[in-house]
Scaffold this motif. Structure first.
Motif, PDB file in Angstrom:
ATOM      1  N   VAL A 194       0.826  -1.208   0.000  1.00 25.71           N
ATOM      2  CA  VAL A 194       0.000   0.000   0.000  1.00 25.71           C
ATOM      3  C   VAL A 194       0.862   1.260   0.000  1.00 25.71           C
ATOM      4  O   VAL A 194       1.960   1.283   0.582  1.00 25.71           O
ATOM      5  N   ARG A 195       0.360   2.310  -0.658  1.00 33.39           N
ATOM      6  CA  ARG A 195       1.005   3.622  -0.589  1.00 33.39           C
ATOM      7  C   ARG A 195       0.789   4.177   0.820  1.00 33.39           C
ATOM      8  O   ARG A 195      -0.345   4.275   1.304  1.00 33.39           O
ATOM      9  N   VAL A 196       1.866   4.560   1.481  1.00 32.13           N
ATOM     10  CA  VAL A 196       1.764   5.024   2.867  1.00 32.13           C
ATOM     11  C   VAL A 196       0.841   6.229   2.970  1.00 32.13           C
ATOM     12  O   VAL A 196       0.036   6.338   3.908  1.00 32.13           O
ATOM     13  N   ALA A 197       0.917   7.132   2.008  1.00 35.52           N
ATOM     14  CA  ALA A 197       0.107   8.352   2.057  1.00 35.52           C
ATOM     15  C   ALA A 197      -1.387   8.070   1.917  1.00 35.52           C
ATOM     16  O   ALA A 197      -2.209   8.932   2.237  1.00 35.52           O
ATOM     17  N   ALA A 198      -1.751   6.873   1.456  1.00 35.55           N
ATOM     18  CA  ALA A 198      -3.172   6.540   1.284  1.00 35.55           C
ATOM     19  C   ALA A 198      -3.796   5.981   2.558  1.00 35.55           C
ATOM     20  O   ALA A 198      -5.012   5.821   2.638  1.00 35.55           O
ATOM     21  N   ILE A 199      -2.979   5.706   3.579  1.00 38.62           N
ATOM     22  CA  ILE A 199      -3.478   5.084   4.808  1.00 38.62           C
ATOM     23  C   ILE A 199      -4.152   6.116   5.702  1.00 38.62           C
ATOM     24  O   ILE A 199      -3.610   7.192   5.956  1.00 38.62           O
ATOM     25  N   ASP A 200      -5.333   5.767   6.171  1.00 33.45           N
ATOM     26  CA  ASP A 200      -6.027   6.622   7.132  1.00 33.45           C
ATOM     27  C   ASP A 200      -5.735   6.181   8.551  1.00 33.45           C
ATOM     28  O   ASP A 200      -5.291   6.957   9.386  1.00 33.45           O
ATOM     29  N   ARG A 201      -5.953   4.890   8.816  1.00 38.00           N
ATOM     30  CA  ARG A 201      -5.716   4.391  10.168  1.00 38.00           C
ATOM     31  C   ARG A 201      -5.589   2.876  10.188  1.00 38.00           C
ATOM     32  O   ARG A 201      -6.023   2.194   9.267  1.00 38.00           O
ATOM     33  N   LEU A 202      -4.990   2.387  11.275  1.00 44.00           N
ATOM     34  CA  LEU A 202      -4.916   0.959  11.545  1.00 44.00           C
ATOM     35  C   LEU A 202      -6.062   0.604  12.472  1.00 44.00           C
ATOM     36  O   LEU A 202      -6.250   1.263  13.503  1.00 44.00           O
ATOM     37  N   VAL A 203      -6.842  -0.412  12.121  1.00 46.64           N
ATOM     38  CA  VAL A 203      -7.995  -0.793  12.938  1.00 46.64           C
ATOM     39  C   VAL A 203      -7.899  -2.274  13.308  1.00 46.64           C
ATOM     40  O   VAL A 203      -7.219  -3.050  12.647  1.00 46.64           O
ATOM     41  N   ARG A 204      -8.598  -2.633  14.376  1.00 50.25           N
ATOM     42  CA  ARG A 204      -8.646  -4.033  14.804  1.00 50.25           C
ATOM     43  C   ARG A 204     -10.097  -4.429  14.995  1.00 50.25           C
ATOM     44  O   ARG A 204     -10.873  -3.707  15.637  1.00 50.25           O
ATOM     45  N   ASN A 205     -10.475  -5.602  14.433  1.00 48.50           N
ATOM     46  CA  ASN A 205     -11.864  -6.031  14.543  1.00 48.50           C
ATOM     47  C   ASN A 205     -12.097  -6.838  15.812  1.00 48.50           C
ATOM     48  O   ASN A 205     -11.188  -7.024  16.637  1.00 48.50           O
ATOM     49  N   GLU A 206     -13.324  -7.324  15.974  1.00 47.73           N
ATOM     50  CA  GLU A 206     -13.691  -8.042  17.197  1.00 47.73           C
ATOM     51  C   GLU A 206     -12.964  -9.365  17.359  1.00 47.73           C
ATOM     52  O   GLU A 206     -12.908  -9.923  18.453  1.00 47.73           O
ATOM     53  N   LEU A 207     -12.377  -9.879  16.264  1.00 45.05           N
ATOM     54  CA  LEU A 207     -11.602 -11.125  16.332  1.00 45.05           C
ATOM     55  C   LEU A 207     -10.130 -10.871  16.601  1.00 45.05           C
ATOM     56  O   LEU A 207      -9.330 -11.802  16.670  1.00 45.05           O
ATOM     57  N   GLY A 208      -9.762  -9.602  16.748  1.00 47.75           N
ATOM     58  CA  GLY A 208      -8.378  -9.261  17.034  1.00 47.75           C
ATOM     59  C   GLY A 208      -7.506  -9.140  15.803  1.00 47.75           C
ATOM     60  O   GLY A 208      -6.284  -9.009  15.917  1.00 47.75           O
ATOM     61  N   ARG A 209      -8.114  -9.179  14.615  1.00 50.62           N
ATOM     62  CA  ARG A 209      -7.349  -9.072  13.382  1.00 50.62           C
ATOM     63  C   ARG A 209      -7.238  -7.608  12.960  1.00 50.62           C
ATOM     64  O   ARG A 209      -8.166  -6.829  13.143  1.00 50.62           O
ATOM     65  N   TYR A 210      -6.089  -7.286  12.378  1.00 50.50           N
ATOM     66  CA  TYR A 210      -5.821  -5.897  12.016  1.00 50.50           C
ATOM     67  C   TYR A 210      -6.083  -5.644  10.532  1.00 50.50           C
ATOM     68  O   TYR A 210      -5.958  -6.534   9.692  1.00 50.50           O
ATOM     69  N   GLY A 211      -6.438  -4.399  10.252  1.00 50.82           N
ATOM     70  CA  GLY A 211      -6.639  -3.980   8.881  1.00 50.82           C
ATOM     71  C   GLY A 211      -6.258  -2.522   8.721  1.00 50.82           C
ATOM     72  O   GLY A 211      -6.186  -1.770   9.704  1.00 50.82           O
ATOM     73  N   LEU A 212      -6.005  -2.102   7.494  1.00 54.47           N
ATOM     74  CA  LEU A 212      -5.690  -0.715   7.193  1.00 54.47           C
ATOM     75  C   LEU A 212      -6.879  -0.078   6.500  1.00 54.47           C
ATOM     76  O   LEU A 212      -7.325  -0.571   5.463  1.00 54.47           O
TER      77      LEU A 212
END
Length: 257
Positions: free
Chosen positions: A217-235
């Motif tokens: 991913v282009r770093v400048a396109a990232i808004d935030r790092l999130v974690r769901n209820e299963l503990g998995r991370y996403g951008l």
């Protein structure tokens, strides 16, 4: 000498088998705690096993040999890199901070590397000062960073029945999908057949980050790092509002975000 634990990471099966066989002959007391075919598995093994020695391919899918080496070195391990390109043989290697092997690995050259590792381990047992391996890794990373003609500037991609020229500045992320790679831009998607591993080698690592075995991913396109209820991370991306998966070996990139 007592048994020494080792990690082998090489994504090409014939090279991997040959290296393991040669090590068995040249260093019988070596105990292989993990033999991995990609960087993600190697990084996980390095964290779990903390090997004393690691033989690492510099270029591997998912996570490169330098990322694995940092984990090995952080726990006091020694590193030997394998590579198909002799331009990685920087001065730090000659200074003895680590070693490298050109592929295909020759038995005589491997024997030299094994002898150096044995000597280094003995010196450590005797209390000798260890070389600055972190400095070597930083130097190697700078050397490996694509520059000039090695940087990808344009992507030729399929869009329906047509072919589109996409400037690298338009690309928001690359995502592996079956036999293709999705090229996402703010105005739409396209697909290419080039393996993600080859794409990563031609991207500026200060501009694009690999965040998953199948996503860059282009770093400048990232808004935030999130974690769901299963503990998995996403951008979560800014535009388009899409979420890309982040695997554990890449979470270190987001400390402090």
């Amino acid at each position: 000498m007592s048994r020494v634990t080792a990690l082998v990471a090489e994504d090409e099966a014939p090279q991997r088998r040959a290296l393991v066989e040669q090590l068995g002959q040249l260093w019988p007391e070596l105990s292989l705690c993990a033999v991995c075919e990609d960087g993600v598995a190697a990084l996980e093994a390095a964290r779990a096993q903390r090997p004393q020695v690691a033989f690492l391919d510099i270029r591997m899918p998912g996570v490169g040999g330098l990322d694995v080496a940092r984990e090995v070195v952080a726990h006091g391990g020694l590193v030997v890199f394998t590579t198909a390109y002799d331009d990685y043989a920087v001065h730090a290697f000659e200074a003895g901070a680590a070693d490298y092997l050109l592929k295909p690995v020759q038995s005589e050259r491997l024997a030299q590397a094994v002898a150096r590792l044995r000597q280094r381990l003995e010196e450590r047992r005797a209390g000798a000062a260890a070389p600055d391996l972190q400095a070597l890794l930083e130097e190697l990373e700078a050397r490996l960073r694509p520059r000039g003609e090695r940087l990808i500037r344009w992507i030729t991609a399929s869009v329906g029945d047509s072919v589109r020229m996409i400037g690298i500045d338009e690309v928001l992320f690359f995502q592996a999908q079956d036999k293709y790679v999705r090229v996402a831009t703010a105005t739409g998607d396209a697909v290419i057949r080039t393996p993600l591993k080859e794409i990563v080698a031609g991207l500026d690592p200060d501009v694009f980050w690999q965040v998953h075995r199948g996503a860059v991913v282009r770093v400048a396109a990232i808004d935030r790092l999130v974690r769901n209820e299963l503990g998995r991370y996403g951008l979560r991306l800014r535009n388009p509002p899409e979420t890309l998966p982040v695997s554990a070996p890449f979470l270190h990139r987001f400390r402090g975000m």
